[in-house]
Design a protein around this motif. Structure first.
Motif, PDB file in Angstrom:
ATOM      1  N   ASN A   1      15.764 -21.637-124.936  1.00  0.00           N
ATOM      2  CA  ASN A   1      15.289 -22.216-126.193  1.00  0.00           C
ATOM      3  C   ASN A   1      13.766 -22.383-126.171  1.00  0.00           C
ATOM      4  OD1 ASN A   1      15.937 -23.347-128.791  1.00  0.00           O
ATOM      5  ND2 ASN A   1      15.317 -25.316-127.941  1.00  0.00           N
TER       6      ASN A   1
ATOM      7  N   LEU B   1      21.086 -24.097-131.355  1.00  0.00           N
ATOM      8  CA  LEU B   1      21.269 -23.122-132.436  1.00  0.00           C
ATOM      9  C   LEU B   1      21.898 -23.731-133.685  1.00  0.00           C
ATOM     10  CD1 LEU B   1      22.471 -19.993-130.429  1.00  0.00           C
ATOM     11  CD2 LEU B   1      20.361 -20.226-131.749  1.00  0.00           C
TER      12      LEU B   1
ATOM     13  N   LEU C   1      20.376 -10.920-120.666  1.00  0.00           N
ATOM     14  CA  LEU C   1      20.904 -12.285-120.664  1.00  0.00           C
ATOM     15  C   LEU C   1      20.313 -13.015-119.473  1.00  0.00           C
ATOM     16  CD1 LEU C   1      24.803 -12.068-121.063  1.00  0.00           C
ATOM     17  CD2 LEU C   1      23.142 -12.940-122.738  1.00  0.00           C
TER      18      LEU C   1
ATOM     19  N   ILE D   1      24.841 -17.191-127.948  1.00  0.00           N
ATOM     20  CA  ILE D   1      25.114 -18.625-128.079  1.00  0.00           C
ATOM     21  C   ILE D   1      25.879 -19.117-126.859  1.00  0.00           C
ATOM     22  CG2 ILE D   1      27.147 -18.142-129.550  1.00  0.00           C
ATOM     23  CD1 ILE D   1      26.503 -20.887-130.952  1.00  0.00           C
TER      24      ILE D   1
ATOM     25  N   VAL E   1      28.583 -16.631-124.889  1.00  0.00           N
ATOM     26  CA  VAL E   1      28.658 -16.374-123.435  1.00  0.00           C
ATOM     27  C   VAL E   1      29.493 -17.440-122.706  1.00  0.00           C
ATOM     28  CG1 VAL E   1      26.456 -15.137-123.332  1.00  0.00           C
ATOM     29  CG2 VAL E   1      26.459 -17.625-122.990  1.00  0.00           C
TER      30      VAL E   1
ATOM     31  N   VAL F   1      21.904 -26.820-134.713  1.00  0.00           N
ATOM     32  CA  VAL F   1      20.997 -27.732-135.405  1.00  0.00           C
ATOM     33  C   VAL F   1      19.965 -26.926-136.195  1.00  0.00           C
ATOM     34  CG1 VAL F   1      19.230 -29.516-135.087  1.00  0.00           C
ATOM     35  CG2 VAL F   1      21.339 -29.601-133.754  1.00  0.00           C
TER      36      VAL F   1
ATOM     37  N   LEU G   1      25.088 -29.178-118.658  1.00  0.00           N
ATOM     38  CA  LEU G   1      24.157 -30.118-118.026  1.00  0.00           C
ATOM     39  C   LEU G   1      24.911 -31.280-117.377  1.00  0.00           C
ATOM     40  CD1 LEU G   1      21.344 -29.975-120.706  1.00  0.00           C
ATOM     41  CD2 LEU G   1      21.279 -29.075-118.380  1.00  0.00           C
TER      42      LEU G   1
ATOM     43  N   ILE H   1      13.667 -37.236-127.385  1.00  0.00           N
ATOM     44  CA  ILE H   1      12.927 -36.048-126.972  1.00  0.00           C
ATOM     45  C   ILE H   1      11.671 -36.533-126.245  1.00  0.00           C
ATOM     46  CG2 ILE H   1      11.737 -33.966-127.798  1.00  0.00           C
ATOM     47  CD1 ILE H   1      14.737 -33.858-128.324  1.00  0.00           C
TER      48      ILE H   1
HETATM   49  C1  LIG Z   1      21.483 -34.622-130.580  1.00  0.00           C
HETATM   50  C2  LIG Z   1      20.725 -33.697-129.658  1.00  0.00           C
HETATM   51  C3  LIG Z   1      19.945 -34.242-128.650  1.00  0.00           C
HETATM   52  C4  LIG Z   1      19.230 -33.391-127.793  1.00  0.00           C
HETATM   53  N1  LIG Z   1      18.486 -33.966-126.806  1.00  0.00           N
HETATM   54  C5  LIG Z   1      17.765 -33.188-125.963  1.00  0.00           C
HETATM   55  C6  LIG Z   1      16.965 -33.776-124.942  1.00  0.00           C
HETATM   56  O1  LIG Z   1      16.880 -34.980-124.780  1.00  0.00           O
HETATM   57  N2  LIG Z   1      16.275 -32.923-124.121  1.00  0.00           N
HETATM   58  C7  LIG Z   1      16.319 -31.563-124.257  1.00  0.00           C
HETATM   59  O2  LIG Z   1      15.692 -30.850-123.463  1.00  0.00           O
HETATM   60  N3  LIG Z   1      17.090 -30.991-125.211  1.00  0.00           N
HETATM   61  C8  LIG Z   1      17.804 -31.768-126.074  1.00  0.00           C
HETATM   62  N4  LIG Z   1      18.565 -31.193-127.058  1.00  0.00           N
HETATM   63  C9  LIG Z   1      18.534 -29.735-127.215  1.00  0.00           C
HETATM   64  C10 LIG Z   1      19.714 -28.985-126.559  1.00  0.00           C
HETATM   65  O3  LIG Z   1      20.834 -29.807-126.380  1.00  0.00           O
HETATM   66  C11 LIG Z   1      19.340 -28.373-125.177  1.00  0.00           C
HETATM   67  O4  LIG Z   1      18.189 -27.576-125.289  1.00  0.00           O
HETATM   68  C12 LIG Z   1      20.495 -27.537-124.583  1.00  0.00           C
HETATM   69  O5  LIG Z   1      20.301 -27.411-123.189  1.00  0.00           O
HETATM   70  C13 LIG Z   1      20.651 -26.154-125.198  1.00  0.00           C
HETATM   71  O6  LIG Z   1      21.721 -25.511-124.546  1.00  0.00           O
HETATM   72  P1  LIG Z   1      22.863 -24.761-125.384  1.00  0.00           P
HETATM   73  O7  LIG Z   1      23.756 -24.145-124.396  1.00  0.00           O
HETATM   74  O8  LIG Z   1      23.497 -25.675-126.363  1.00  0.00           O
HETATM   75  O9  LIG Z   1      21.969 -23.678-126.119  1.00  0.00           O
HETATM   76  P2  LIG Z   1      22.288 -22.801-127.427  1.00  0.00           P
HETATM   77  O10 LIG Z   1      22.040 -23.627-128.654  1.00  0.00           O
HETATM   78  O11 LIG Z   1      23.602 -22.137-127.313  1.00  0.00           O
HETATM   79  O12 LIG Z   1      21.135 -21.700-127.260  1.00  0.00           O
HETATM   80  C14 LIG Z   1      19.769 -22.064-127.226  1.00  0.00           C
HETATM   81  C15 LIG Z   1      18.922 -20.791-127.099  1.00  0.00           C
HETATM   82  O13 LIG Z   1      19.157 -20.160-125.849  1.00  0.00           O
HETATM   83  C16 LIG Z   1      19.643 -18.829-126.023  1.00  0.00           C
HETATM   84  N5  LIG Z   1      20.590 -18.638-124.918  1.00  0.00           N
HETATM   85  C17 LIG Z   1      21.542 -19.512-124.515  1.00  0.00           C
HETATM   86  N6  LIG Z   1      22.125 -19.080-123.388  1.00  0.00           N
HETATM   87  C18 LIG Z   1      21.541 -17.896-123.078  1.00  0.00           C
HETATM   88  C19 LIG Z   1      21.703 -16.955-122.010  1.00  0.00           C
HETATM   89  N7  LIG Z   1      22.575 -17.146-121.017  1.00  0.00           N
HETATM   90  N8  LIG Z   1      20.919 -15.837-122.006  1.00  0.00           N
HETATM   91  C20 LIG Z   1      20.015 -15.623-122.990  1.00  0.00           C
HETATM   92  N9  LIG Z   1      19.823 -16.475-124.022  1.00  0.00           N
HETATM   93  C21 LIG Z   1      20.573 -17.603-124.056  1.00  0.00           C
HETATM   94  C22 LIG Z   1      20.214 -18.803-127.421  1.00  0.00           C
HETATM   95  O14 LIG Z   1      20.209 -17.500-127.970  1.00  0.00           O
HETATM   96  C23 LIG Z   1      19.249 -19.726-128.156  1.00  0.00           C
HETATM   97  O15 LIG Z   1      18.056 -19.035-128.459  1.00  0.00           O
HETATM   98  C24 LIG Z   1      19.301 -31.987-127.938  1.00  0.00           C
HETATM   99  C25 LIG Z   1      20.095 -31.436-128.949  1.00  0.00           C
HETATM  100  C26 LIG Z   1      20.800 -32.277-129.806  1.00  0.00           C
HETATM  101  C27 LIG Z   1      21.649 -31.666-130.881  1.00  0.00           C
END
Ligand SMILES: Cc1cc2nc3c(=O)[nH]c(=O)nc-3n(C[C@H](O)[C@H](O)[C@H](O)COP(=O)(O)OP(=O)(O)OC[C@H]3O[C@@H](n4cnc5c(N)ncnc54)[C@H](O)[C@@H]3O)c2cc1C
Length: 282
Positions: free
Chosen positions: A113, A31, A161, A25, A49, A33, A73, A189
């Motif tokens: 993701n 995750l 990773l 995570i 991480v 959501v 981001l 999206i």
């Molecule tokens: C309200 C809302 C709006 C959103 N709008 C958008 C949008 O407009 N566009 C869009 O693209 N996305 C959107 N998202 C989705 C999300 O925010 C993005 O995809 C975000 O970049 C995920 O990053 P995170 O660090 O939160 O990932 P996490 O939720 O922590 O992880 C996502 C996945 O990646 C894996 N992971 C994470 N880091 C690593 C690593 N270093 N090595 C290996 N595996 C890893 C995790 O195991 C999991 O499978 C939205 C989400 C929400 C809740």
């Protein structure tokens, strides 16, 4: 069990020794959501991480940029080198959700993701990105074009990773085009998006093109056939019917709650046309 190592070595050892891969995570914005919606079972162990400093570094060299996978981001969008040399990435990061999401969401999470609708992979494909995958066995560098194997699937091994993304510096005269099509201006999206990097010769012919599209296939799509087809053409004289025929060979949009297949095919063609007009206009 919640693991929050502070060194990469500890994180990789933990992954290597775990009988079952803990759920990695970063920002948790995907995750949490998914968990809330009951799409995933709660894992036995988490690997957070976010405290790995090595995954938060951004290093800009003259010919390359390296962004740690856990960089938010918001940080990517506001980074001066990203804005100056990789403007499409600054734009896509700034269009990923709203500011509160961008503060937590990471570039690595957006890649792993593996949503075909994710905002940043198309841009990284257009920029020819490579990703660094690390395990106790070492680091491997992989073109992003080889990372996705199917819908929400990647080549990431159980003990690996994603630690960073590498981007070559685009040529000075390269032309950058990025457009995200969503239901609303903000917090939407992508129904579709296009990132395209063009190079033209003195006569105005396309000598190189690389692109990425969201929401037109099971994975973020690089469209190498389209790029090869456009090479040697003059933007103003690209035949719209031939362009649509070429696109139909390479993209397989689906009907879903956001758009129909027919709409996506048409908008994909129009985005390419718009990017070509953009080249002629400047
Ligand atoms: C309200 C809302 C709006 C959103 N709008 C958008 C949008 O407009 N566009 C869009 O693209 N996305 C959107 N998202 C989705 C999300 O925010 C993005 O995809 C975000 O970049 C995920 O990053 P995170 O660090 O939160 O990932 P996490 O939720 O922590 O992880 C996502 C996945 O990646 C894996 N992971 C994470 N880091 C690593 C690593 N270093 N090595 C290996 N595996 C890893 C995790 O195991 C999991 O499978 C939205 C989400 C929400 C809740």
């Amino acid at each position: 069990m919640w693991h929050k190592p502070t060194t990469l070595a500890d994180a990789l050892t933990l992954l290597a020794e775990a009988a079952k891969r803990p759920c990695v995570i970063a920002g948790g914005t995907d995750l949490m959501v998914e968990r809330q919606l009951g799409k995933t079972v709660t894992p036995e162990a988490w690997l957070d991480v976010s405290a790995l400093n090595a995954l938060h570094e951004i290093d800009a060299a003259p010919d390359t940029l390296r962004i740690g996978a856990a960089t938010s981001l918001r940080t990517v969008a506001r980074h001066a080198d990203v804005q100056a040399r990789w403007p499409m990435l600054a734009a896509s990061a700034a269009l990923t959700g709203a500011t509160p999401i961008q503060n937590r969401a990471t570039l690595g999470g957006n890649l792993v993701n593996a949503s075909p609708a994710a905002d940043n992979p198309p841009v990284l494909l257009a920029y020819g990105a490579e990703i660094e995958l690390a395990s106790v066995r070492g680091i491997r560098l992989l073109p992003l074009t080889e990372f996705y194997t199917g819908y929400r699937q990647t080549v990431l091994a159980a003990d690996e990773l994603v630690i960073a993304v590498r981007l070559p510096t685009p040529p000075e005269n390269a032309r950058h085009y990025y457009r995200k099509v969503g239901t609303r201006q903000a917090q939407a999206i992508a129904k579709l998006s296009l990132a395209a990097l063009y190079e033209l010769d003195a006569a105005g012919k396309i000598t190189a093109m690389r692109c990425g599209m969201a929401s037109v296939a099971a994975t973020p799509a690089a469209l190498p056939g389209l790029a090869a087809w456009l090479r040697g053409q003059t933007p103003a004289t690209v035949d719209p019917a031939a362009l649509r025929a070429q696109l139909a060979l390479e993209i397989t949009p689906i009907d879903d709650i956001r758009s129909t297949r027919a709409y996506r095919l048409e908008v994909a063609a129009r985005l390419i046309e718009d990017s070509l007009t953009d080249l002629s206009d400047h």
